[in-house]
Design a protein around this motif. Structure first.
Motif, PDB file in Angstrom:
ATOM      1  N   ILE A  47      47.237 -31.151 101.190  1.00  0.00           N
ATOM      2  CA  ILE A  47      46.860 -31.684  99.867  1.00  0.00           C
ATOM      3  C   ILE A  47      47.266 -30.684  98.774  1.00  0.00           C
ATOM      4  O   ILE A  47      47.813 -31.070  97.731  1.00  0.00           O
ATOM      5  N   LEU A  48      47.024 -29.401  99.036  1.00  0.00           N
ATOM      6  CA  LEU A  48      47.396 -28.386  98.044  1.00  0.00           C
ATOM      7  C   LEU A  48      48.918 -28.253  97.961  1.00  0.00           C
ATOM      8  O   LEU A  48      49.470 -28.054  96.871  1.00  0.00           O
ATOM      9  N   GLY A  49      49.583 -28.383  99.108  1.00  0.00           N
ATOM     10  CA  GLY A  49      51.044 -28.347  99.110  1.00  0.00           C
ATOM     11  C   GLY A  49      51.621 -29.491  98.299  1.00  0.00           C
ATOM     12  O   GLY A  49      52.530 -29.300  97.484  1.00  0.00           O
ATOM     13  N   PHE A  50      51.049 -30.678  98.495  1.00  0.00           N
ATOM     14  CA  PHE A  50      51.494 -31.849  97.719  1.00  0.00           C
ATOM     15  C   PHE A  50      51.281 -31.602  96.226  1.00  0.00           C
ATOM     16  O   PHE A  50      52.151 -31.901  95.394  1.00  0.00           O
ATOM     17  N   THR A  51      50.120 -31.034  95.896  1.00  0.00           N
ATOM     18  CA  THR A  51      49.815 -30.779  94.481  1.00  0.00           C
ATOM     19  C   THR A  51      50.807 -29.781  93.878  1.00  0.00           C
ATOM     20  O   THR A  51      51.270 -29.956  92.744  1.00  0.00           O
ATOM     21  N   ALA A  52      51.125 -28.740  94.653  1.00  0.00           N
ATOM     22  CA  ALA A  52      52.075 -27.734  94.148  1.00  0.00           C
ATOM     23  C   ALA A  52      53.446 -28.370  93.887  1.00  0.00           C
ATOM     24  O   ALA A  52      54.073 -28.113  92.848  1.00  0.00           O
ATOM     25  N   ILE A  53      53.900 -29.222  94.822  1.00  0.00           N
ATOM     26  CA  ILE A  53      55.203 -29.883  94.641  1.00  0.00           C
ATOM     27  C   ILE A  53      55.148 -30.845  93.455  1.00  0.00           C
ATOM     28  O   ILE A  53      56.100 -30.953  92.673  1.00  0.00           O
ATOM     29  N   LEU A  54      54.003 -31.528  93.312  1.00  0.00           N
ATOM     30  CA  LEU A  54      53.827 -32.429  92.164  1.00  0.00           C
ATOM     31  C   LEU A  54      53.945 -31.640  90.852  1.00  0.00           C
ATOM     32  O   LEU A  54      54.605 -32.071  89.904  1.00  0.00           O
ATOM     33  N   CYS A  55      53.313 -30.464  90.823  1.00  0.00           N
ATOM     34  CA  CYS A  55      53.378 -29.630  89.607  1.00  0.00           C
ATOM     35  C   CYS A  55      54.810 -29.173  89.328  1.00  0.00           C
ATOM     36  O   CYS A  55      55.244 -29.141  88.172  1.00  0.00           O
ATOM     37  N   ILE A  56      55.544 -28.812  90.389  1.00  0.00           N
ATOM     38  CA  ILE A  56      56.950 -28.416  90.199  1.00  0.00           C
ATOM     39  C   ILE A  56      57.740 -29.589  89.630  1.00  0.00           C
ATOM     40  O   ILE A  56      58.525 -29.431  88.682  1.00  0.00           O
ATOM     41  N   ALA A  57      57.505 -30.795  90.181  1.00  0.00           N
ATOM     42  CA  ALA A  57      58.223 -31.992  89.703  1.00  0.00           C
ATOM     43  C   ALA A  57      57.865 -32.285  88.248  1.00  0.00           C
ATOM     44  O   ALA A  57      58.747 -32.566  87.423  1.00  0.00           O
ATOM     45  N   LEU A  58      56.566 -32.196  87.922  1.00  0.00           N
ATOM     46  CA  LEU A  58      56.146 -32.480  86.542  1.00  0.00           C
ATOM     47  C   LEU A  58      56.692 -31.431  85.578  1.00  0.00           C
ATOM     48  O   LEU A  58      57.110 -31.756  84.457  1.00  0.00           O
ATOM     49  N   GLY A  59      56.695 -30.180  86.015  1.00  0.00           N
ATOM     50  CA  GLY A  59      57.247 -29.111  85.175  1.00  0.00           C
ATOM     51  C   GLY A  59      58.731 -29.324  84.922  1.00  0.00           C
ATOM     52  O   GLY A  59      59.225 -29.171  83.790  1.00  0.00           O
ATOM     53  N   ALA A  60      59.460 -29.701  85.987  1.00  0.00           N
ATOM     54  CA  ALA A  60      60.899 -29.975  85.835  1.00  0.00           C
ATOM     55  C   ALA A  60      61.104 -31.182  84.928  1.00  0.00           C
ATOM     56  O   ALA A  60      62.017 -31.195  84.086  1.00  0.00           O
ATOM     57  N   GLY A  61      60.255 -32.203  85.086  1.00  0.00           N
ATOM     58  CA  GLY A  61      60.347 -33.393  84.232  1.00  0.00           C
ATOM     59  C   GLY A  61      60.087 -33.053  82.780  1.00  0.00           C
ATOM     60  O   GLY A  61      60.773 -33.543  81.871  1.00  0.00           O
ATOM     61  N   ALA A  62      59.108 -32.182  82.544  1.00  0.00           N
ATOM     62  CA  ALA A  62      58.794 -31.758  81.176  1.00  0.00           C
ATOM     63  C   ALA A  62      59.977 -31.018  80.559  1.00  0.00           C
ATOM     64  O   ALA A  62      60.359 -31.263  79.403  1.00  0.00           O
ATOM     65  N   ALA A  63      60.579 -30.119  81.352  1.00  0.00           N
ATOM     66  CA  ALA A  63      61.734 -29.362  80.849  1.00  0.00           C
ATOM     67  C   ALA A  63      62.890 -30.316  80.537  1.00  0.00           C
ATOM     68  O   ALA A  63      63.572 -30.166  79.508  1.00  0.00           O
TER      69      ALA A  63
END
Lengths: 300, 55
Positions: A47-63
């Motif tokens: 669950i934490l791994g999924f959250t970390a990847i989600l954050c990376i994806a959202l951060g990349a999307g924001a950039a």
């Protein structure tokens, strides 16, 4: 930096917000981030791994969204990008700015509370680097834009690693260096066959500023340290033979294609087939090498 | 599809309908995302409690 070409009278569709995040670029970012996390010598709860990847994806999307907000005028001049939501007039610039900033803040807050400070700081650095150093500072000023700016795309495996372990060691730095050195041959191969597009938009890509010959030589030169970086983890004892052999074979193929591009001379009606092949193979290269890293860690 | 919506001349009533349809679809997507976020926060909290971390 001008406003979009067409007048916006309707609220933007949710699909346009999705398009702002550059989903295709995000797949590579998510994949390398996931591989960095899975290759780390520490267990992270799924669950934490999924959250970390989600954050990376959202951060990349924001950039990506902030990049499109700032470059709306450039995107309108290039065939490859003129159908994006801002140049096509389907969204106003302020919405893109608010969306990008909001998404960046959300990804960082979630990463901090769910994962750890190290991963949050590296994610913040990658977003800020992509927006301020690459997009705003370098892209319109120097042909070295993608060399230095490539660092922004090299952070994800380091973030994945930091999410799992809480710190950064030699191996994630090697993975960072691999993507950093992979970026110039990858983008310059693309720039060689969309040179006119970049020239029309006034972006000082290397083929536009220094010419094709220099670009081809640079592609060859950057490939050498890149393949050394890809090969290094095996002799250094960070990985086993599965990764080592895969990286060696893929790097050999990459080098052969890069050398072919480097020594080629083209005529006016050249179809740029070797350059297109190198560009496509460079994407496959990263997927296969990072995939081998995970297979080596889990199944060797 | 969105290009067609923008370029097609519409009466004020049709335009208001288009705006409402666009707002409705955005609201539905936002609601789904918020729901998923609540589930995610709940799951993270459970995992952190199980691992003995401060939530």
């Amino acid at each position: 930096m001008s406003t979009s070409a067409a007048t916006v009278s309707l609220p933007a569709d949710w699909r346009d917000f999705l398009a702002l995040t550059k989903p295709r670029v995000m797949t590579l970012v998510v994949f390398t981030g996931l591989c960095g996390m899975l290759a780390a010598p520490a267990h992270i709860h799924p669950i934490l791994g999924f959250t970390a990847i989600l954050c990376i994806a959202l951060g990349a999307g924001a950039a990506g969204a902030l990049n499109q907000w700032y470059e709306a005028d450039l995107d309108a001049k290039m065939k490859r990008t003129q159908k994006r939501p801002l140049p096509a007039g389907r969204m106003d610039r302020q919405s893109a700015l608010h969306f990008g900033v909001g998404l960046a803040c959300f990804s960082l807050v979630l990463m901090y509370f769910a994962i750890n400070l190290a991963a949050t700081l590296i994610l913040a650095a990658s977003i800020l680097f992509y927006v301020f150093v690459y997009t705003i500072w370098l892209k319109r000023r120097t042909p070295q834009n993608i060399v230095i700016g490539g660092a922004a795309g090299a952070f994800p495996p380091m973030i994945g690693w930091a999410a799992a372990t809480g710190d950064v060691s030699t191996m994630p730095v090697l993975l960072f260096a691999l993507i950093f050195l992979w970026t110039p041959p990858h983008f310059w191969a693309l720039a060689l066959f969309v040179k006119t597009d970049y020239a029309n938009a006034g972006v000082p890509m290397l083929p536009v500023v220094a010419g094709e010959r220099t670009t081809r030589i640079q592609i060859g030169l950057y490939t050498i340290p890149m393949i050394l970086c890809a090969a290094a983890p095996w002799p250094l004892g960070f990985t086993g033979a599965i990764y080592g052999i895969t990286a060696a074979v893929m790097s050999g193929l990459f080098l052969a294609m890069a050398v072919q591009v480097a020594i080629r001379r083209t005529g006016p009606d050249d179809d740029m087939a070797p350059e297109k092949r190198l560009f496509k193979f460079s994407i496959l290269y990263l997927f296969v090498v990072f995939g081998a890293l995970v297979i080596d860690r889990w199944f060797a | 599809m969105t290009d067609d919506l923008i370029q097609t001349p519409a009466t004020p009533f049709e335009e208001a309908e288009l705006v409402r349809a666009r707002q409705r679809s955005r609201a539905v997507v936002m609601a789904v995302l918020l729901g998923l976020f609540v589930v995610l926060v709940f799951a993270i909290s459970i995992v952190k409690i199980q691992l003995g971390h401060a939530v």
